[in-house]
Design an enzyme around this catalytic site. Structure first.
Site, PDB file in Angstrom:
ATOM      1  CE  LYS A  93      -3.045   2.722   2.576  1.00 34.31           C
ATOM      2  NZ  LYS A  93      -3.214   3.133   3.964  1.00 34.31           N
ATOM      3  N   GLY A 154      -7.450   9.320   9.632  1.00 37.22           N
ATOM      4  CA  GLY A 154      -7.710   9.445  11.067  1.00 37.22           C
ATOM      5  C   GLY A 154      -8.750  10.483  11.440  1.00 37.22           C
ATOM      6  CB  ALA A 181      -7.778   7.758   4.498  1.00 36.42           C
ATOM      7  N   GLY A 182     -10.389   8.020   6.444  1.00 39.27           N
ATOM      8  CA  GLY A 182     -11.493   8.929   6.714  1.00 39.27           C
ATOM      9  C   GLY A 182     -12.747   8.270   7.246  1.00 39.27           C
ATOM     10  CG  ASN A 203      -5.577   1.517  11.767  1.00 45.51           C
ATOM     11  OD1 ASN A 203      -5.905   1.229  12.908  1.00 45.51           O
ATOM     12  ND2 ASN A 203      -4.329   1.440  11.392  1.00 45.51           N
TER      13      ASN A 203
END
Lengths: 253, 306
Positions: A93, A154, A181-182, A203
Site C-alpha cells: 500500500k 484518522g 482513510a477517513g 483503522n
C-alpha cells in the site's frame, strides 16, 4: 467478492493494525470482523518490530504492508523494498504524504513511486485522492487497484466528496476500488460499498473505539450490507413522492 | 522461607521488599538499579483511573494499591492528583476521555494548575506520583544482594526473560527530561493530542519528565529525532513557555509486555516469573508483589497466574 491482483478476498473489509489498546484486542477485532486484509506499517518499528510483526502474521489474514509516514519517492520506494523482505509479499500500500496537516497524498510523487515499484514487480495499492486524472496516471503507471481517500487519515469524517467517488466508480468500472482513510462509522463504510466500491480500509475508527472488537464487527456488517445493496441494484432517487400503494380508489370507511 | 529474586528493576525490588516484610529471607540477584532497567526511565505516575481509559480493568483495580504501598516503604509519594487537558481545537478528546475513565471531575484548569493556558480539564484527585529513581534507591537500600540463586527463585528480569517467556514482547518508550523553572506545574498533566499524546511529570525544582512514546519495537537504542520532536512539540502545545526549557536528558528503553498488555505470574519449571508490567511498572509492581507473597507464604493462587 473483489479480486485484487488475481487474488480473491473473503471479505471486503481491510483493517489496519495500528493504535489498538493491545495486540490481544487487535486479534479480537480481526476474529470478530473476519477482515480479509491486515495493513501493517514498517516504518517506526524498523530495527525492533519483529515481535509485533510476528503477532500480525499470526492473524492468518492476507498482509498488505504500507509505506505510512513516507514523505518522498525515494523513501517510499526503499520502505516498500524493505517491506517485501520482511513480510514476503509484493503487495504494497503505497503512501507518499504531501502535506503535514491533512496527510494528503503527494500525487505527483505517488505516480512516480508507483511506476518504479510496478516495474520492480510490486503489486501497488496507491493511497490517492479521488482525482480522475491522477487515478488514470496511476493505472498507466502499472497500478491495478486504486485507493482514494474518503477524508483525511484518522479524521473519521466519512466520504467528503461522494460525487467524486461516484465519478471514479463510473470512470473505471473494471478497476478494483477501495476507500481508504477517513471512515469513522459503519454508515460511511456502507455508503462506500453502496456506490459499488470493492472494499474499504479502516483503522482508527476501530482501534480508537471504546470497544474495538465490537466496532470491527459493526464495520464488517456495514460492508456486507453495502455490498449486498449495490448488487441488488438500488432504486433511483426521485424528488417527488411515489407511493408504494395506490392512492386512488380507496374504500370509504 | 529462602527466596532469590532475579532482577533489580521495579518488579524485582517490590517483590523482594514485600516478601522480606512478611518474613521471608530474600536476596536479590542483579545489578543495583540503573539505566539498564527500564523502570529507571519511567514516569512514576500512580494513575490507575487515567490508565483505565485504555487499559483493562485489573490495571485500574490493582493499581489502586500502589500509592499507599509506596508510601509505606518510606518513598515520597506526591498525592496531588492528575490533570488531563486537551488542545482547544480538540475538546471532543476530553469528553471521550471522561466517558472512558472514572474517578474524575471537570474543572477550570486555572483552579488546579494556574500556570497552564488551557481552560477546561479533568481532575483525577485520587491519583499520585513519585520519582522512580528515588523509589528504586529506597528499595535497593533495604535489599540484600547476592550472586547466587538459593531457595525459591522468582524471575523478574523483564524483557531479558524472553529466553523463558517467548510470548513476551518489547514496547519501546522514549522520554525527555527538561528544566524550566519559569513554568510552575505541581502535578502530572496529560495532554490529549490526537497525534502526539503527552504526559508531563514534575520532578521538583522546575524539572519535568516528558513522556512517552509507545512503539511496537524492542529496540533499546537512543531516542529518534521523530520521537523527540513529537514530545517537544506536544510540550510546546501544552505551554509555549516550555520552549525555553533546558533539555537535561533523553531516555529510551523497551518495556516488557504480553499480548494483552496485562501482567502475569507464571511458573516455568521451578521458577516463578513475574513479568509483563508494560508501562505500568510502578503502578502494578506493589500489587504483583502482594500476589506473589500471598502465593508463596499463604498458598493463595494469584489472579494473574496462568
Amino acid at each position: 467478492m473483489a479480486v485484487f491482483y488475481g487474488e480473491e478476498l473473503g471479505s471486503a473489509l481491510m483493517l489496519g493494525t495500528a493504535g489498538y489498546p493491545s495486540p490481544a484486542v487487535l486479534a479480537r477485532a480481526f476474529r470478530v470482523s473476519g477482515a480479509g486484509v491486515a495493513t501493517v506499517s514498517l516504518r517506526r518499528e524498523a530495527g525492533g518490530g519483529q515481535d509485533f510483526w510476528a503477532l500480525v502474521q499470526d492473524l492468518g489474514v492476507r498482509l498488505l504492508p504500507n509505506t505510512a509516514g513516507c514523505h518522498g519517492v525515494r523513501e517510499a520506494v526503499t520502505t516498500a523494498q524493505m517491506a517485501r523482505e520482511v513480510f514476503g509479499t509484493d503487495w504494497i500500500k503505497l503512501e507518499v504524504i504531501g502535506h503535514a496537516d491533512t496527510l494528503q497524498p503527494d500525487v505527483f510523487g505517488l505516480v512516480e513511486a508507483a511506476r518504479i515499484l510496478s516495474a520492480e514487480g510490486f503489486r501497488v495499492f496507491p493511497y490517492c485522492t479521488e482525482d480522475l486524472i491522477v487515478c488514470e496516471r496511476l493505472l498507466e503507471a502499472g497500478c491495478e487497484v486504486l485507493m482514494p481517500w474518503g477524508a483525511p487519515i484518522g479524521s473519521g469524517m466519512g466520504l467528503n466528496n461522494p460525487f467524486g467517488l461516484r465519478a471514479l466508480r463510473a470512470a473505471f468500472p473494471g478497476v478494483p476500488l477501495v476507500v481508504d482513510a477517513g471512515i469513522g462509522l459503519p454508515s460511511h463504510a456502507a455508503a462506500a460499498m453502496e456506490m459499488g466500491y470493492d472494499a474499504v480500509l479502516v483503522n482508527s475508527a476501530v482501534a480508537r473505539a471504546g470497544d474495538p472488537a465490537a466496532m470491527a464487527g459493526a464495520m464488517a456488517g456495514a460492508v456486507r450490507a453495502g455490498r449486498a445493496a449495490w448488487l441488488a441494484d438500488p432504486m433511483e432517487r426521485t424528488d417527488m413522492a411515489v407511493a408504494s400503494t395506490p392512492v386512488l380508489g380507496r374504500a370509504f370507511l | 522461607m529462602r527466596v532469590t529474586v532475579i532482577g533489580a528493576g521495579v518488579a524485582g525490588l517490590c517483590v523482594a521488599r514485600e516478601l522480606r516484610a512478611r518474613g521471608a529471607e530474600v536476596a536479590v540477584m542483579g545489578a543495583a538499579p540503573g539505566p539498564e532497567a527500564c523502570s529507571w526511565w519511567a514516569g512514576g505516575m500512580l494513575a490507575p483511573d487515567c490508565e483505565g481509559e485504555s487499559a483493562e480493568e485489573p490495571v485500574v483495580r490493582l493499581g489502586r494499591e500502589a500509592a499507599d504501598w509506596w508510601q509505606a516503604q518510606g518513598v515520597r509519594v506526591h498525592r496531588r492528583g492528575t490533570l488531563v487537558v486537551s488542545p482547544q481545537r480538540d475538546a471532543a478528546a476530553l469528553a471521550r476521555f471522561a466517558r472512558r475513565s472514572g474517578g474524575h471531575r471537570e474543572v477550570d484548569v486555572a483552579e488546579i494548575e494556574p500556570a497552564l493556558p488551557q481552560r477546561r480539564g479533568l481532575f483525577f484527585a485520587g491519583e499520585a506520583h513519585l520519582a522512580p529513581r528515588e523509589a528504586l534507591a529506597v528499595l535497593a537500600a533495604g535489599a540484600e544482594f547476592t550472586r547466587r540463586a538459593e531457595g525459591r527463585v522468582i524471575d523478574c528480569r523483564g524483557l531479558s526473560a524472553r529466553d523463558a517467556l517467548p510470548d513476551l514482547r518489547g514496547v519501546r518508550g522514549e522520554t525527555v527530561l527538561i528544566r524550566c523553572p519559569d513554568v510552575a506545574i505541581s502535578r502530572p498533566v496529560r495532554l490529549l493530542h490526537p497525534r502526539m499524546p503527552l504526559y508531563l511529570v514534575p520532578r521538583g525544582e522546575g524539572v519535568y519528565l516528558l513522556g512517552a512514546t509507545s512503539v511496537e519495537s524492542d529496540g533499546r537504542g537512543p531516542p529518534t529525532v521523530r520521537a523527540v520532536l513529537e514530545l517537544l512539540s506536544a510540550a510546546f502545545a501544552l505551554h509555549p513557555a516550555l520552549a525555553e526549557a533546558e533539555v537535561l536528558e533523553l531516555g529510551a528503553d523497551a518495556r516488557p509486555a504480553f499480548a494483552d498488555n496485562l501482567p502475569r505470574v507464571r511458573r516455568v519449571g521451578e521458577v516463578l516469573h513475574v513479568n509483563g508490567l508494560y508501562r505500568h511498572g510502578f503502578l502494578l509492581a506493589p500489587a504483583m508483589a502482594r500476589l506473589v507473597a500471598d502465593h508463596l507464604l499463604l498458598g493463595i493462587e494469584p489472579e494473574v497466574m496462568e
